[in-house]
Design an enzyme around this catalytic site. Sequence first.
Site, PDB file in Angstrom:
ATOM      1  N   TYR A 158       0.819  -1.213   0.000  1.00 41.95           N
ATOM      2  CA  TYR A 158       0.000   0.000   0.000  1.00 41.95           C
ATOM      3  C   TYR A 158       0.853   1.263   0.000  1.00 41.95           C
ATOM      4  O   TYR A 158       0.400   2.328  -0.428  1.00 41.95           O
ATOM      5  CB  TYR A 158      -0.935   0.029   1.208  1.00 41.95           C
ATOM      6  CG  TYR A 158      -2.011  -1.036   1.209  1.00 41.95           C
ATOM      7  CD1 TYR A 158      -2.304  -1.768   0.063  1.00 41.95           C
ATOM      8  CD2 TYR A 158      -2.739  -1.313   2.352  1.00 41.95           C
ATOM      9  CE1 TYR A 158      -3.285  -2.742   0.065  1.00 41.95           C
ATOM     10  CE2 TYR A 158      -3.730  -2.283   2.369  1.00 41.95           C
ATOM     11  CZ  TYR A 158      -3.998  -3.000   1.223  1.00 41.95           C
ATOM     12  OH  TYR A 158      -4.977  -3.959   1.236  1.00 41.95           O
ATOM     13  N   LYS A 172       3.381 -15.488   1.924  1.00 39.57           N
ATOM     14  CA  LYS A 172       3.331 -16.145   0.607  1.00 39.57           C
ATOM     15  C   LYS A 172       4.770 -16.379   0.176  1.00 39.57           C
ATOM     16  O   LYS A 172       5.203 -16.001  -0.914  1.00 39.57           O
ATOM     17  CB  LYS A 172       2.565 -15.271  -0.395  1.00 39.57           C
ATOM     18  CG  LYS A 172       2.123 -15.999  -1.654  1.00 39.57           C
ATOM     19  CD  LYS A 172       1.141 -17.128  -1.406  1.00 39.57           C
ATOM     20  CE  LYS A 172       0.718 -17.755  -2.751  1.00 39.57           C
ATOM     21  NZ  LYS A 172       0.015 -19.042  -2.545  1.00 39.57           N
ATOM     22  N   ASP A 193      -3.333 -17.938   1.081  1.00 43.47           N
ATOM     23  CA  ASP A 193      -4.494 -18.551   0.443  1.00 43.47           C
ATOM     24  C   ASP A 193      -5.060 -19.667   1.310  1.00 43.47           C
ATOM     25  O   ASP A 193      -6.282 -19.816   1.450  1.00 43.47           O
ATOM     26  CB  ASP A 193      -4.144 -19.053  -0.964  1.00 43.47           C
ATOM     27  CG  ASP A 193      -2.823 -19.803  -1.024  1.00 43.47           C
ATOM     28  OD1 ASP A 193      -2.038 -19.735  -0.067  1.00 43.47           O
ATOM     29  OD2 ASP A 193      -2.572 -20.462  -2.051  1.00 43.47           O
ATOM     30  N   ASP A 247      -5.111  -6.898   5.963  1.00 39.85           N
ATOM     31  CA  ASP A 247      -6.332  -6.196   5.585  1.00 39.85           C
ATOM     32  C   ASP A 247      -7.434  -7.205   5.263  1.00 39.85           C
ATOM     33  O   ASP A 247      -8.581  -7.084   5.705  1.00 39.85           O
ATOM     34  CB  ASP A 247      -6.032  -5.308   4.372  1.00 39.85           C
ATOM     35  CG  ASP A 247      -7.119  -4.288   4.093  1.00 39.85           C
ATOM     36  OD1 ASP A 247      -8.089  -4.216   4.863  1.00 39.85           O
ATOM     37  OD2 ASP A 247      -6.998  -3.566   3.087  1.00 39.85           O
ATOM     38  N   ASP A 299     -10.549  -8.689   8.118  1.00 42.70           N
ATOM     39  CA  ASP A 299     -11.954  -8.491   7.755  1.00 42.70           C
ATOM     40  C   ASP A 299     -12.698  -9.817   7.671  1.00 42.70           C
ATOM     41  O   ASP A 299     -13.866  -9.911   8.066  1.00 42.70           O
ATOM     42  CB  ASP A 299     -12.064  -7.744   6.426  1.00 42.70           C
ATOM     43  CG  ASP A 299     -11.954  -6.239   6.587  1.00 42.70           C
ATOM     44  OD1 ASP A 299     -11.820  -5.777   7.738  1.00 42.70           O
ATOM     45  OD2 ASP A 299     -12.014  -5.521   5.576  1.00 42.70           O
TER      46      ASP A 299
END
Length: 357
Positions: A142, A192, A224, A248, A252
């Site tokens: 980000y 990852k 994943d 993020d 959520d």
Amino acid sequence: MKKIAVLAGDGIGPEVMEQALKVLVAVQKKFGFELSFQHADVGGAAIDSHGVALPESTLTLCAESDAILFGSVGGPKWEHLPPAEQPERAALLPLRKHFDLFCNYRPARVFKSLTAACPLRADIIGDGFDILCVRELTSGIYFGTPKGREGAGEDEYAYDTMGYKRSEVRRIAHMAFAAARQRSGKVTSVDKANVLTTMVLWREVVLEVAKEYPDVKLNHIYVDNATMQLVRDPHQFDVMLCGNMFGDIISDEAAMLTGSMGLLASASLNTENFGLFEPAGGSAPDIAGQGIANPIAEILSAAMMLRYSLGYGEAADAIEAAVEKTLDRGICTADIAVDRSQAVNTAEMGDAIVAAL
């Protein structure tokens, strides 16, 4: 005496903040410490009173305080402003940047009495679960550079840059392991590392930090697989350590398993454990002023403030136990009530939690 900067903000912020302060007053009497509450405008309320979402006087108050207890900001009244001047972007982001609040704690707890609100099957939920997502907030993709768009037509190309310094991974890892020591002693690092070089470094540093916490168990999981395992068997997780983008998403997903945004507390901390504590939900302007908002997220945010910034862990435990006891008695606001005709209002929920203390 500890000094708290109280920034109630907009929408339901002042309503739920009133209940959180009511609980804090009760718990300080119970445990024999003293808090000083200093109020200031922020967000849309500050735009109306000062012309900007984060006045210098508010920032100064925060800097002179031991912690920030935040309500919510934003609403339709200020949506006509340029995006950079709207309350959400012009208040919260500068606060995080100014105080280097790089670490985000997002608890996701399914209380035994509210398992019906969880979207998962009963056999998966069991008696409920309690997960803490630890997300790095100020680096990663980000904020990485360069980023941009080049070319035209079918050859137009857009790009972002993901990157982490060793020091950035190290400090967020320490926060996760320290939190795990106060819980069940287990960290799951989400990465990852099978395809991303950034995540190879991430895993290397997490492994280094883990050596300093021999009492904490460390597992690694690819992001994943983590998203699948969260809905397959959430009980396997305690503290989930994530980079900015993965955190993020994961936080959520975990949050939605609780059944209501009105239950979700949040903390953003720096290396000195100075923090901003706020509900994870928004200002909910559609119900503001009606006295029906669920104050539990704000109350649990206040408990996190006691634990992580002020060092009053026993008092934080007492607040969380009082919330659970209240819910076990079937006392619920409309957003979590099975029978809405029996729902209590915002103030009644606050009073019930104080009584449970």
